[in-house]
Every structure is written in C-alpha cells, then in structure tokens.
Enzyme design. Sequence first.
Site, PDB file in Angstrom:
ATOM      1  N   HIS A   1      -0.904  10.090  -3.435  1.00 24.01           N
ATOM      2  CA  HIS A   1      -2.179   9.627  -2.868  1.00 24.01           C
ATOM      3  C   HIS A   1      -3.241  10.715  -2.885  1.00 24.01           C
ATOM      4  O   HIS A   1      -4.380  10.483  -3.244  1.00 24.01           O
ATOM      5  CB  HIS A   1      -2.016   9.109  -1.438  1.00 24.01           C
ATOM      6  CG  HIS A   1      -3.338   8.713  -0.850  1.00 24.01           C
ATOM      7  ND1 HIS A   1      -4.097   9.572  -0.082  1.00 24.01           N
ATOM      8  CD2 HIS A   1      -4.067   7.582  -0.978  1.00 24.01           C
ATOM      9  CE1 HIS A   1      -5.229   8.969   0.244  1.00 24.01           C
ATOM     10  NE2 HIS A   1      -5.236   7.762  -0.281  1.00 24.01           N
TER      11      HIS A   1
ATOM     12  N   ASP B   1      -1.192   5.309  -6.761  1.00 27.72           N
ATOM     13  CA  ASP B   1      -2.344   6.208  -6.854  1.00 27.72           C
ATOM     14  C   ASP B   1      -1.933   7.249  -7.878  1.00 27.72           C
ATOM     15  O   ASP B   1      -0.824   7.791  -7.790  1.00 27.72           O
ATOM     16  CB  ASP B   1      -2.592   6.919  -5.518  1.00 27.72           C
ATOM     17  CG  ASP B   1      -3.068   5.960  -4.440  1.00 27.72           C
ATOM     18  OD1 ASP B   1      -4.059   5.248  -4.671  1.00 27.72           O
ATOM     19  OD2 ASP B   1      -2.454   5.939  -3.356  1.00 27.72           O
TER      20      ASP B   1
ATOM     21  N   HIS C   1       0.832  -1.199   0.000  1.00 31.62           N
ATOM     22  CA  HIS C   1       0.000   0.000   0.000  1.00 31.62           C
ATOM     23  C   HIS C   1       0.874   1.260   0.000  1.00 31.62           C
ATOM     24  O   HIS C   1       1.521   1.569   0.999  1.00 31.62           O
ATOM     25  CB  HIS C   1      -0.893  -0.018   1.251  1.00 31.62           C
ATOM     26  CG  HIS C   1      -1.890   1.086   1.303  1.00 31.62           C
ATOM     27  ND1 HIS C   1      -1.856   2.068   2.262  1.00 31.62           N
ATOM     28  CD2 HIS C   1      -2.939   1.370   0.503  1.00 31.62           C
ATOM     29  CE1 HIS C   1      -2.866   2.905   2.058  1.00 31.62           C
ATOM     30  NE2 HIS C   1      -3.528   2.510   1.004  1.00 31.62           N
TER      31      HIS C   1
ATOM     32  N   GLU D   1      -4.526   2.866  -8.877  1.00 28.79           N
ATOM     33  CA  GLU D   1      -5.782   3.553  -8.554  1.00 28.79           C
ATOM     34  C   GLU D   1      -5.852   4.920  -9.229  1.00 28.79           C
ATOM     35  O   GLU D   1      -4.971   5.760  -9.035  1.00 28.79           O
ATOM     36  CB  GLU D   1      -5.931   3.744  -7.034  1.00 28.79           C
ATOM     37  CG  GLU D   1      -7.263   4.417  -6.718  1.00 28.79           C
ATOM     38  CD  GLU D   1      -7.489   4.773  -5.255  1.00 28.79           C
ATOM     39  OE1 GLU D   1      -6.721   4.312  -4.384  1.00 28.79           O
ATOM     40  OE2 GLU D   1      -8.443   5.524  -4.996  1.00 28.79           O
TER      41      GLU D   1
ATOM     42  N   GLU E   1       1.312  -0.855  -5.327  1.00 27.37           N
ATOM     43  CA  GLU E   1       0.199   0.069  -5.558  1.00 27.37           C
ATOM     44  C   GLU E   1       0.655   1.442  -6.027  1.00 27.37           C
ATOM     45  O   GLU E   1       1.644   1.984  -5.520  1.00 27.37           O
ATOM     46  CB  GLU E   1      -0.625   0.269  -4.280  1.00 27.37           C
ATOM     47  CG  GLU E   1      -1.928   0.993  -4.590  1.00 27.37           C
ATOM     48  CD  GLU E   1      -2.514   1.803  -3.454  1.00 27.37           C
ATOM     49  OE1 GLU E   1      -1.797   2.172  -2.513  1.00 27.37           O
ATOM     50  OE2 GLU E   1      -3.720   2.081  -3.537  1.00 27.37           O
TER      51      GLU E   1
HETATM   52 CA    CA Z   1      -4.995   3.795  -3.057  1.00 31.79          CA
END
Ligand code: CA
Length: 347
Positions: free
Chosen positions: A78, A65, A36, A170, A63
């Site tokens: 993020h 973002d 994360h 994301e 991950e």
């Molecule tokens: Ca995220």
Amino acid sequence: MKKLCDMKKLCATIVLILVFPLAIHAAEYRPQVAAHRGASAYLPEHTLEAKAMAYAMGVDFMEQDVVFTKDDVLVVLHDHTLETTTDVEKKFPGRQRPDGSFYAIDFTLNEIKSLLVTERFDPKTKKAVFGNRFPVNFDIDFRVPTLEEEILLVQGLNKSTGRNVGLYVEVKEPAFHEKEGKAIMEATIEMLGKYGYNKEGANAILQIFDYDAVKKSRELGWKADLAMLVDMDGQMLRDDKSIHKWLLTEEGVKEVSKYASVFAPWFSHLAEPASDGKSYTIAPCAQWARDAGMKLHTWTYRADSLPKGFISENEVFEAAFNKIKVDGIFSDFPDHVIQYLEKNGLR
Ligand code: CA
C-alpha cells in the site's frame, strides 16, 4: 364462475405488478464488493493469506496496490515505503532516505522478499493502527507478494473454484515513480495484458488517484475499466488537491468520464457529514457520475472506524446501497458487506 376467473386474473396481475418489478430490480442492482488490501481487517494487509481469506468470503474483486522495486519488479504494497508493515528498520538500518522513510523503490525484490510483514503499525510508537485486528508481531512468515504472484493466486483460485473474481489494481504515486525514472504505468498495463486483462470487458479495473495518469493510461492502450479515485486531500507525493476538488464538480465529473468508466470518491465525499457530525447529505457528484455514464464505486468501509455522520454499520449500508446506490464498495470487512447484501436480496 366468470367473477372468480376475473378475481384470479386480478390477483395474478397484482402479484405480477408487486413481485416482478422487485425481481427485475434485484437482478439489475447487484453492488460489487472489493476486498480492500484483502480481508485486511483479519490478517495483515496485502499478504497472500489475507487475499485467500477474502476470496473465500465471496468477494467480486481483489484489490492490489502496486509499487516498483529497485530492480523493476511490481510488488503489492500500500505504501511506497516499507516501515509501516515490515521489519525493514531492523533488517536494513541506515537505508532510509533523509526524510526517515525506507522507500520500496530503493530495495531489490530479494531484499523486499527477505522482510517479514505484519499488521500495520505506527513506526514511532510501534503500536497497531487498528487495535482490535491481527496482532503486530514478526513471528509469522508473512511476505510481500509480487503483482504477478497475486494474479496467479486469483487466477488459480478462479480455476479451482469455478468462480471469476476480478482484479482491482491501483498504481501508487505514478508521478513519483516517473520522476524516479520508473515507468510504472507501462509496466502495470503490460503485466495485466500478459494475463489477458487488457481488453474491453475484462474482469479487471485499473484505479488511480492521479488524474493525469488516468488520462495517460488510455493513451498507453488500457482498454478495460478504469477508475478515477477522488479524495479532497489528493495524493501523498503530489500537490494536486485543487484537481481533486475540481473532480467533484459537475465539470470535473464530466471531463473525467471521457477517460474513466468508474467514478470512485471517498465515501464521505458521497455522504457528506453535517458539521455537527450527527447526520449526512448525499452529494450531487453521485448523480453527475451516473449521468455521465460512469459506475459509482466508493471506499473504504471499516466496521472499526465508521465514517463521520454515522453511528452504526447498518446506517452506512442503508446510505450506500438504498440511498446512494453505489455500484461497488471497497471494504476491509468484505464479509460484513456481503452479509448485508445477502440479507437484503442484493446478492
Ligand atoms: Ca488502494
């Protein structure tokens, strides 16, 4: 002699019955671990350094973002704003919007690259959000990476290690970006396609909180895995709480499975804490998601901020992997999750 032979057969059968199903089960159930924002419990989130550390821990997914810059570059960040992880207030005084925030979308890539990144902090108090993590200071040259740089890092490490770590990307606040005239969905899908990820079975998952954007990503030709993130609070910049509430109903789960291949609610929507905060119950949406043919992922495991209803790390992992049997989990502490899975024969 015959008796002995029968005994042997019987023993062999018992061994087969006892051991083989377990072996099959262990081979079948192998929950995946997503770093994360990188190994964000140990190094400032979304820096390439945090990603390299997570890679070395043995994660399955890294991950990202993504948000857009003013000059249409996808960067890994993020928040859609810069003041919680960078020195933007000091470097660009007066560039905030009327709400007091410095929006990434108002800065060029060069400007964003000129910022130093640090551990997440509260811009009002300047204090770290997680007190026992990496210190908040601007004395180290951590920077905001572009999505492309991060893809190259992961692909480069895949080449040099012979492993195959995937991307878990994301798209942040697609509706906000669209309102600002930025086609972030299209750009993200195009960038992932450029590096070979937009095909069925590719080692990449697109994840989005926005139900409309989940649907749209299929229209835009996204072919690999797609995760619907679900959180009762909905998105930050869009009033869609009622949609997220509906996504946790049987009808909502079925409907989203027409587009998404992964159902990914917040952990407390799977293991719902009791009102006294001392226990939890497993929500039915876990089974509905499986019945609808989706994988079940959840977020975010933090050893320094346990979910409500739990008093120990072991208890969280028992719930996640023995009771709910999630297929994947995001964690700031990927090493803790991997150690648990290894100890319990799930890796
Ligand atoms: Ca995220």
